[in-house]
Enzyme design. Structure first.
Site: not given
Ligand code: CO8
Length: 373
Positions: A156
């Site tokens: 990223c």
């Molecule tokens: N629908 C409904 N519920 C869901 C879903 C879904 N799709 N997904 C998860 N849930 C549920 C989970 O099961 C969980 O349930 P429970 O509380 O019962 O366990 C609940 O929702 C909460 O789950 P999370 O704690 O995982 O949810 P978050 O609030 O943390 O949100 C995110 C998830 C959006 C992924 C968030 O954590 C996030 O954005 N984090 C930052 C990530 C980030 O910035 N990453 C950078 C990556 S990009 C990068 O560096 C480039 C990489 C290389 C590129 C690759 C190209 C392909």
């Protein structure tokens, strides 16, 4: 030391889009098919039943509403769940080069530069479509530029690290005018059967022209006052695809896909981001009130609001830290450059702004900018 500017920027946006509604509908059909097919094993406790995805969760947790993709076919078919597109041969341009040509031409037009002016091309992206020859060299040939070209990948932070390489090349005397392109063809790396990550990425390409102030004729150029780059190893964002995969008798079917521990990333990366930006501000004697824009990495709306609060010491005003992830989703290294490209007008010469990427590695790239023309 030469003063260096970003004198032009460009974006290629694929025409096709996929809304959260479309994505969730096909994902939930896939879940029904999987759970029906595995009903017996699920009843015995041998296989875990899959759960539905939801548009409400996606928008609230990430801020994403839609994404652009180069190829839509297959992604929304619950029997396929991946983009399907013909493999291009040696006589055809790879998608990444095709995207880069469009973004590059816009950036060159903004900067008032032609291919004859460019003597270095850097293709900086999270995924490079082939090992070699470098995509950047094929782009160099297509544009008719001379000099040299290379590919690089810092996930990223590829765009900001690419721009910093361009600045160093200009200051070191190995280039005069540099084209940096960030073709982020992310959709093939998404596991569309994973509820946690099926919604995260979109495809796009950004481009910037970097040159010294003494050659700059652009109407809207931004001087790079300072650059601060930081990396710290983490397994929390990972992709294991490798040229050695064919040597292993059993390759994990999850190997080609993006994987992350989103919560951990959120918690661990944000303090590093805040520290890098605040340290650079202190080094350059830039106060929070001096900053007119924050063009931040576009991975998550909550992350961006949190980072903006840390930098400004207050809630960001609307438009101060522009978001593009509602329509583009996470476009890896291109996100902060799209935010810059779409929101750099309407500011005064001397205004300061931050362009900052953060992501896998971990990696953080912070550019302190000042409107030059
Ligand atoms: N629908 C409904 N519920 C869901 C879903 C879904 N799709 N997904 C998860 N849930 C549920 C989970 O099961 C969980 O349930 P429970 O509380 O019962 O366990 C609940 O929702 C909460 O789950 P999370 O704690 O995982 O949810 P978050 O609030 O943390 O949100 C995110 C998830 C959006 C992924 C968030 O954590 C996030 O954005 N984090 C930052 C990530 C980030 O910035 N990453 C950078 C990556 S990009 C990068 O560096 C480039 C990489 C290389 C590129 C690759 C190209 C392909």
């Amino acid at each position: 030391m030469k003063d260096v500017v970003i004198s032009g920027s460009g974006v290629f946006t694929p025409e096709l889009t996929i809304s959260n509604e479309e994505l969730v509908a096909s994902f939930n059909q896939y879940v029904d098919l999987f759970n029906t097919e595995n009903a017996e094993a699920i009843a015995k406790g041998e296989v875990a039943a899959l759960e539905y995805s939801s548009c409400e969760f996606i928008e609230k947790a990430s801020g994403i509403k839609s994404r652009h993709v180069l190829y839509k076919e297959g992604i929304l078919d619950p029997y396929v769940m991946q983009p399907v597109f013909p493999k291009r041969g040696e006589e055809q341009l790879p998608e990444m080069v095709e995207m880069a040509i469009v973004a590059a031409r816009e950036a060159m037009a903004q900067a008032g530069k032609t291919a004859a002016d460019i003597d270095l091309i850097i293709c900086a992206a999270s995924n490079i479509q082939r090992a070699y020859p470098a995509l950047a060299i094929e782009l160099q040939q297509q544009l008719g530029a001379s000099g040299y070209a290379f590919d690089m990948n810092v996930a990223c932070s590829s765009a900001t690290f690419g721009i910093s390489n361009a600045v160093n090349a200009i200051r070191g005397g190995t280039a005069k005018v540099v084209l940096v392109v960030n073709p982020e063809f992310a959709s093939p790396q998404v596991n569309y059967t994973s509820r946690d990550s099926h919604f995260i990425f979109g495809d796009v390409c950004t481009a910037t022209i970097i040159e010294a102030t003494d050659t700059c004729t652009a109407k809207n150029a931004w001087k790079i006052l300072g650059m601060r780059l930081k990396t710290e190893f983490s397994n929390n964002i990972r992709c294991d695809v490798s040229y050695t995969d064919h040597c292993h008798p059993e390759v994990d079917p999850d190997t080609p896909f993006f994987k992350q521990q989103g919560r951990k990333v959120f918690k661990e990366l944000l303090p590093i981001v805040a520290d890098v930006i605040l340290t650079e501000m202190a080094a350059l004697h830039v106060q929070p009130e001096d900053l007119k824009r924050l063009w931040l990495h576009q991975a998550n709306i909550n992350m961006n609001i949190f980072a903006a609060r840390k930098i400004l010491g207050r809630e960001p005003e609307p438009g101060e830290a522009p978001l593009v992830l509602d329509t583009y989703a996470n476009t890896a290294s291109a996100g902060s450059v799209i935010a810059f490209h779409q929101n750099k007008l309407g500011l005064q010469v001397g205004d300061k702004a931050v362009l900052c990427s953060f992501g896998a590695g971990y990696s953080v790239g912070c550019l302190m900018l000042e409107k030059f023309s």
